[in-house]
Design an enzyme around this catalytic site. Structure first.
Site, PDB file in Angstrom:
ATOM      1  CB  ILE A  65      40.821  24.515  40.633  1.00  0.00           C
ATOM      2  CG1 ILE A  65      41.316  25.661  39.808  1.00  0.00           C
ATOM      3  CG2 ILE A  65      39.376  24.237  41.921  1.00  0.00           C
ATOM      4  CD1 ILE A  65      40.003  26.655  40.035  1.00  0.00           C
ATOM      5  N   GLY A  66      44.030  22.506  40.247  1.00  0.00           N
ATOM      6  CA  GLY A  66      44.367  22.789  38.585  1.00  0.00           C
ATOM      7  C   GLY A  66      46.255  23.302  39.388  1.00  0.00           C
TER       8      GLY A  66
ATOM      9  N   GLY B  29      45.645  33.335  38.526  1.00  0.00           N
ATOM     10  CA  GLY B  29      45.039  32.495  37.080  1.00  0.00           C
ATOM     11  C   GLY B  29      44.334  33.100  36.096  1.00  0.00           C
ATOM     12  CD  GLU B  30      40.396  34.841  38.075  1.00  0.00           C
ATOM     13  OE1 GLU B  30      39.096  34.634  37.091  1.00  0.00           O
ATOM     14  OE2 GLU B  30      39.698  34.035  39.514  1.00  0.00           O
TER      15      GLU B  30
ATOM     16  CE  LYS C  76      50.955  42.879  42.480  1.00  0.00           C
ATOM     17  NZ  LYS C  76      50.280  44.353  42.624  1.00  0.00           N
ATOM     18  N   GLY C  77      47.342  38.119  42.103  1.00  0.00           N
ATOM     19  CA  GLY C  77      46.944  36.469  41.524  1.00  0.00           C
ATOM     20  C   GLY C  77      47.292  36.885  40.147  1.00  0.00           C
TER      21      GLY C  77
ATOM     22  CD  GLN D  65      47.001  28.479  36.756  1.00  0.00           C
ATOM     23  OE1 GLN D  65      46.542  27.905  36.396  1.00  0.00           O
ATOM     24  NE2 GLN D  65      46.581  30.130  37.494  1.00  0.00           N
TER      25      GLN D  65
ATOM     26  CG  PHE E 260      38.061  26.815  33.734  1.00  0.00           C
ATOM     27  CD1 PHE E 260      39.955  27.439  33.529  1.00  0.00           C
ATOM     28  CD2 PHE E 260      37.491  25.237  33.277  1.00  0.00           C
ATOM     29  CE1 PHE E 260      40.349  25.872  33.342  1.00  0.00           C
ATOM     30  CE2 PHE E 260      38.406  24.490  32.640  1.00  0.00           C
ATOM     31  CZ  PHE E 260      40.101  25.026  32.677  1.00  0.00           C
TER      32      PHE E 260
ATOM     33  CB  THR F  99      53.511  25.865  39.062  1.00  0.00           C
ATOM     34  OG1 THR F  99      54.434  26.405  40.488  1.00  0.00           O
ATOM     35  CG2 THR F  99      53.155  23.983  39.443  1.00  0.00           C
TER      36      THR F  99
HETATM   37 MO1  MOS Z   1      37.425  31.880  38.747  1.00  0.00          MO
HETATM   38  S1  MOS Z   1      36.045  32.729  37.899  1.00  0.00           S
HETATM   39  O1  MOS Z   1      37.244  32.738  40.295  1.00  0.00           O
HETATM   40  O2  MOS Z   1      37.573  30.359  39.137  1.00  0.00           O
END
Ligand code: MOS
Length: 725
Positions: free
Chosen positions: A478-479, A691-692, A688-689, A625, A252, A621
């Protein structure tokens, strides 16, 4: 048979299952600590038991005689790290960006600092010998208590030096305009230190193939950046360092940097000329690989009685170490989130005798949006207004910070879709007015935003003789399922079944690409994969032109031309649109909590999360997330806190029994919805992103729901029982 002259998207309707699912669940996926080598040795760190002072002496003679011990390295006998900057004693800070220098001198900066490393034939021998190393300290008074030292916070020196730093003081319109508003609020919000808790702790095997040639199998989030960092640290040509990180058991942000323990393992392997394995136990995860920093934020806000925001002031103070600055986006969201004419932000750092924090999912934004979105809820309550209506009223139709149009923004659609799916209209306006079976019921919501990050990325695509495709790029998983999404992107462009595509990553010898961070992988590497597959397709189409017949398959094109394979390599990066538009992901979360009045027990009963992140590449997927982000947000809101005993400057939460994260029983049904509208200004895939943004705002939505249930506003996370009774 595929006609390359007339390729169209042949996407499967259903989402792809994870392409690496079978190897993960059958245990054949190899993680960093699982590579086998003859002559493998085992390293264990000895860490400081004081938070500040000097090492007076190290007595390793007993440990050296223990069975199986091969070497014990500390600052008095370290062979030295050639790339460390040489600085004057005492206590001169390393240049910004230089990690803590392991085994460099006698200075102790934090409790848990590595002071020696034992390497032995077996892990058990190393553990035993490490217990025999005697370190005598000259103890100095330490400061680890954030609240007690808050008055010492200052503008970070690097920010003072850089006029263009985003962390400079920012004023739009009139400073302190909130004071003259019809309705105003002022509140301080605190988040404690929180630690990454991936299932797989950090681990490395370091192997020197030759005196100037290094291979590491390391848990990290970026093989290319780790390669560059290790090359610099050990003064090696970049191409002589190889970093392999094929599978990661969750990360993370803790894997974005190369940490001292990694350098220590490489150093020991060099000294012994044997492979060295070092695995951090859970306890060392608290002091070795960063954390979300303790942060105090003050928000002052003014609005008209009709609910139009007049002014926002957002001050944030974050924690850092004595040897390094860690800056994060804490206050930045307040500049861009709402159409508000007067906005001021201030950002300060407080240096304590602790290790340096690092990025943790939605770094800064998750912290800042807890404060901002709690404050908006407080303002809505002060106005006697529905919190969703308040947000719709103050929606920013263009970026108020940069005065630019958004590349795309469907936040209003998110709000409305989320509200409908959640049943927001059933919410009673007054707090503490909804009940179910003796429990108080609360509905809360919050907005979410996350900046768009796209880095130059290369990818290579290879069409093999059997018509299957290999795509390569030195990015990571990373997952979230990078390989699955990339296979789908490649398959779409080439018009092949995604199962015929193999995506290779996690190896620094592959084409240059960013690591997995900043929710940038799909936007950056996904674009490169798209572009390189277009390039490969065009080559194949050209080759097909001279062929008899109208519809040769890819395999037949290669066969006809007597080619065993055909490849293309391309780079993809942002164009001029990057400066002409403001690019963000947007979203919102709706949360229902039930609170037991007698005990203050909080149960999250339902979450509806809605995101506008452009095109969704693979829904299955992507959904995972989003769910993971919400779970992280629930942990942040209700459980997670790293507690330090300030007498010793040592964390007393040092395992998963004391550091609480949600378990399945804590998590309700999480509904995920996407607007799924491509944003073609950001990149060729319109994506666009994700994950966060999945975590940003969740803690505020939970806190707002708790307020609605109980009438109690908890401004200090986590919201534990005693704060509600
Ligand atoms: Mo994230 S905090 O950019 O793994």
């Amino acid at each position: 048979m595929i006609n390359p002259k007339n390729i169209h998207a042949s996407e499967p309707d259903a989402s792809l299952d994870r392409v690496d699912g079978p190897v993960k669940v059958t245990g054949t996926a190899k993680y960093s600590a699982e590579y086998q080598f003859g002559q493998l040795t085992y390293a264990v760190l000895v860490t400081s038991s004081i938070a500040k002072g000097k090492i007076k002496s190290i007595n390793a003679s007993k440990a050296e005689k223990a069975p199986g011990v091969l070497t014990i390295i500390h600052h008095l006998n370290s062979p030295g790290i050639p790339g460390y900057p040489v600085v004057k004693q005492p206590a001169e800070r390393a240049p910004l960006g230089t990690a803590f220098r392991v085994f460099y001198d006698e200075l102790i900066y934090f409790n848990g600092q590595p002071v020696a490393m034992v390497v032995a034939e077996t892990f058990e021998q190393a553990v035993h010998a490490a217990s025999l190393v005697q370190v005598v300290y000259e103890v100095e008074e330490h400061q680890t208590d954030f609240e007690a030292n808050i008055s010492k916070a200052e503008m970070a020196p690097s920010v003072r030096r850089s006029k263009n730093s985003p962390f400079q003081d920012y004023d739009r319109g009139t400073t302190d305009a909130w004071k003259n508003a019809e309705v105003k609020i002022s509140a301080t919000y605190t988040i404690p230190t929180q630690h990454h808790q991936p299932l797989e702790p950090h681990a490395i095997i370091a192997v020197w193939e030759a005196a100037d040639k290094l291979t590491v199998y390391d848990k990290n989030q970026g093989v290319k950046s780790a390669q560059g960092n290790l090359a610099q640290t050990f003064k090696l040509p970049r191409e002589n360092v190889k970093v392999i990180s094929k599978f990661i058991g969750g990360a993370f942000g803790s894997g974005i940097r190369v940490w001292p323990h990694t350098v220590a393992a490489v150093l020991a392997a060099k000294k012994l000329n044997r492979p060295v394995k070092l695995v951090l136990g859970r306890e060392l995860m608290f002091t070795s690989v960063g954390y979300r920093p303790y942060t105090v934020q003050k928000i002052e806000m003014g609005a008209t009685k009709a609910g139009m925001l007049i002014a926002i002031t957002h001050e944030g103070i974050g924690q850092t170490s004595q040897y390094e600055e860690h800056l994060e986006r804490t206050i930045l969201a307040s500049r861009a989130m709402y159409a508000c004419p007067n906005v001021s932000t201030r950002y300060r750092l407080l240096s304590l005798d602790v290790n340096t924090p690092t990025w943790m999912r939605g770094p800064g934004d998750a912290t800042g949006m807890f404060a901002l979105e709690s404050a908006v809820d407080e303002m809505a309550f002060a106005l006697n207004m529905d919190p969703l209506e308040m947000r719709l009223k103050n929606h920013a139709d263009s970026d108020p910070e940069r005065n630019l149009p958004w590349s795309a923004k469907s936040l209003k659609a998110c709000y409305l879709l989320g509200a409908e799916k959640f049943g927001w209209k059933n919410r009673a306006l007054a707090p503490r007015s909804m009940k179910s079976n003796g429990w108080l019921v609360g509905y809360g919501m919050a907005s979410s935003l996350y900046g768009f990050h796209r880095h130059p990325s290369k990818a290579k695509a290879i069409m093999l003789a059997d018509g299957s495709v290999v795509v390569q790029s030195a990015t990571m998983d990373i997952g979230p399922g990078t390989g699955t999404a990339m296979s789908r992107i490649a398959a779409k462009v080439l018009g092949v079944n995604p199962r015929k595509v193999r995506f290779e990553m996690g190896d620094s010898s592959l084409p240059d690409a960013p690591g997995q961070n900043g929710s940038s992988t799909i936007p950056s590497v996904g674009s490169a994969v798209h572009v390189v597959c277009e390039s490969l397709r065009n080559k194949l189409v050209t080759l097909a032109e001279g062929m008899p017949g109208t519809s040769p398959s890819y395999a037949n094109i290669l066969k006809y031309h007597n080619l065993s394979q055909l490849e293309a390599t391309e780079e993809s990066k942002s164009g001029p649109e990057r400066d002409q538009y403001s690019m963000y992901s947007f979203g919102c979360h709706f949360v229902e909590v039930h609170v037991k009045p007698l005990t203050g027990e909080v149960h999250v009963k339902k979450v509806v999360t809605c995101a506008d992140v452009g095109k969704i590449i693979n829904e299955k997927t992507a959904r995972s997330q989003s769910i993971g982000g919400v779970v992280g947000g629930i942990g942040m809101a209700l459980m997670e806190a790293s507690v330090m005993d300030h007498r010793y400057g040592r964390y007393i939460t040092s395992d998963l029994a004391s550091y609480h994260i949600p378990v399945h029983a804590d998590i309700p049904q999480i509904e995920v919805h996407y607007i799924d509208k491509p944003d073609m200004l950001v990149n060729p895939i319109g994506s666009k992103g994700l994950g966060e943004i999945a975590i940003v705002g969740v803690a505020a939505a939970v806190a707002n729901a708790v307020f609605h249930a109980t009438g109690k506003r908890v401004r200090e996370l986590p919201i534990t029982l005693e704060k509600l009774i």
